[in-house]
Design a protein around this motif. Sequence first.
Motif, PDB file in Angstrom:
ATOM      1  N   UNK A 186       0.849  -1.186   0.000  1.00  0.00           N
ATOM      2  CA  UNK A 186       0.000   0.000   0.000  1.00  0.00           C
ATOM      3  C   UNK A 186       0.887   1.240   0.000  1.00  0.00           C
ATOM      4  N   UNK A 187       0.362   2.369  -0.473  1.00  0.00           N
ATOM      5  CA  UNK A 187       1.158   3.605  -0.509  1.00  0.00           C
ATOM      6  C   UNK A 187       1.534   4.065   0.899  1.00  0.00           C
ATOM      7  N   UNK A 188       2.747   4.593   1.026  1.00  0.00           N
ATOM      8  CA  UNK A 188       3.222   5.073   2.328  1.00  0.00           C
ATOM      9  C   UNK A 188       3.490   6.572   2.325  1.00  0.00           C
ATOM     10  N   UNK A 189       3.216   7.226   1.199  1.00  0.00           N
ATOM     11  CA  UNK A 189       3.556   8.642   1.060  1.00  0.00           C
ATOM     12  C   UNK A 189       2.905   9.501   2.143  1.00  0.00           C
ATOM     13  N   UNK A 190       1.622   9.253   2.406  1.00  0.00           N
ATOM     14  CA  UNK A 190       0.889  10.066   3.378  1.00  0.00           C
ATOM     15  C   UNK A 190       1.498   9.926   4.769  1.00  0.00           C
ATOM     16  N   UNK A 191       1.784   8.693   5.173  1.00  0.00           N
ATOM     17  CA  UNK A 191       2.334   8.467   6.505  1.00  0.00           C
ATOM     18  C   UNK A 191       3.727   9.074   6.657  1.00  0.00           C
ATOM     19  N   UNK A 192       4.536   8.940   5.613  1.00  0.00           N
ATOM     20  CA  UNK A 192       5.890   9.516   5.647  1.00  0.00           C
ATOM     21  C   UNK A 192       5.800  11.027   5.812  1.00  0.00           C
ATOM     22  N   UNK A 193       4.883  11.643   5.086  1.00  0.00           N
ATOM     23  CA  UNK A 193       4.704  13.097   5.169  1.00  0.00           C
ATOM     24  C   UNK A 193       4.209  13.500   6.555  1.00  0.00           C
ATOM     25  N   UNK A 194       3.231  12.771   7.079  1.00  0.00           N
ATOM     26  CA  UNK A 194       2.666  13.111   8.381  1.00  0.00           C
ATOM     27  C   UNK A 194       3.683  12.955   9.508  1.00  0.00           C
ATOM     28  N   UNK A 195       4.616  12.024   9.358  1.00  0.00           N
ATOM     29  CA  UNK A 195       5.642  11.831  10.380  1.00  0.00           C
ATOM     30  C   UNK A 195       6.782  12.830  10.250  1.00  0.00           C
ATOM     31  N   UNK A 196       6.758  13.630   9.185  1.00  0.00           N
ATOM     32  CA  UNK A 196       7.812  14.608   8.977  1.00  0.00           C
ATOM     33  C   UNK A 196       9.137  13.995   8.564  1.00  0.00           C
ATOM     34  N   UNK A 197       9.080  12.797   7.955  1.00  0.00           N
ATOM     35  CA  UNK A 197      10.298  12.114   7.509  1.00  0.00           C
ATOM     36  C   UNK A 197      10.779  12.733   6.208  1.00  0.00           C
ATOM     37  N   UNK A 198      12.045  13.054   6.139  1.00  0.00           N
ATOM     38  CA  UNK A 198      12.616  13.640   4.927  1.00  0.00           C
ATOM     39  C   UNK A 198      12.650  12.587   3.816  1.00  0.00           C
ATOM     40  N   UNK A 199      12.064  12.900   2.678  1.00  0.00           N
ATOM     41  CA  UNK A 199      12.016  11.943   1.569  1.00  0.00           C
ATOM     42  C   UNK A 199      13.414  11.611   1.068  1.00  0.00           C
ATOM     43  N   UNK A 200      14.308  12.606   1.078  1.00  0.00           N
ATOM     44  CA  UNK A 200      15.686  12.354   0.634  1.00  0.00           C
ATOM     45  C   UNK A 200      16.343  11.286   1.496  1.00  0.00           C
ATOM     46  N   UNK A 201      16.052  11.314   2.810  1.00  0.00           N
ATOM     47  CA  UNK A 201      16.612  10.316   3.709  1.00  0.00           C
ATOM     48  C   UNK A 201      16.134   8.925   3.325  1.00  0.00           C
TER      49      UNK A 201
END
Length: 276
Positions: A126-141
């Motif tokens: 399933x997509x994880x984009x929303x959760x990554x964004x909500x947790x404030x995780x840097x996409x580059x990391x």
Amino acid sequence: MSILIANFLIFTIIIGILWLLDHYRLAAGKLKVEQDNRRMNTSLHKTKELMPLLISVVNENEGLLDPQLVEEFNQIYSEQMIAGRKDSMNYKLLGTTGIKLLDAQLQHYILECNKKGIVMDVFASEPIAKQIHEMGIAQLMVHNVVGDLLRNAIRAITRDGRTDGKILVIVGKKNETVEIDIFDNGANLPLEVLERFGTRGVTTGGTGNGLADLVEMLAAENISLVIRENAGENSTYTKGFLLVFDGKNRRELITWRADELALRQNDYWDIKELTE
């Protein structure tokens, strides 16, 4: 009451149908990945058998090349490149992470692995984009960590000299927590690496900075790392790196080498013995 029961039954049937459709979609997608793997590996096998022979013939006849031989060589090489490009365009990962650049990154590694004769499967449940964004995780990391772990997996397989290299990437959620799991069947991590995990200069064959950078990036985002080492001939994968985006910064090592004194003396890991 009868209306409520009827509505409940209809709702249950709809949910069941949706589940079956989703299950069928995932099963069909997995089959497509396996079929593409076999096709690309067959193509690579043909290249490995034919190209060295052609190169050998050309080298032996350097300066005395028959024009027809050159023409045949160029024709076969051209045909192989066209076939390779067609296979590359048709090859897809199963599911999507919801992050287009991460999908592209995984696709890039799938193709790189196939060029090296390594079977790499990716399952994004399933997509994880929303959760990554909500947790404030840097996409580059996320990109850096995934890239480091995949390069390490490829290196472990080639270092072990395996001809049946396998890598499995699973992206999704577990208990409402995002996880990225990367398994391979290459060489296990040397004990000295586990003993001094994350120390700069300690390496499995790279620059000595990869694992140190990994540890720093995970700590900065409070991402937990679980390494599971499997044992036995029946194990498909020798180890797995599990990234758990739980904000706890745990370090867990599940291993059949749990009784190693050097590991026990290292307080970096929460060590658990492999029981299955």
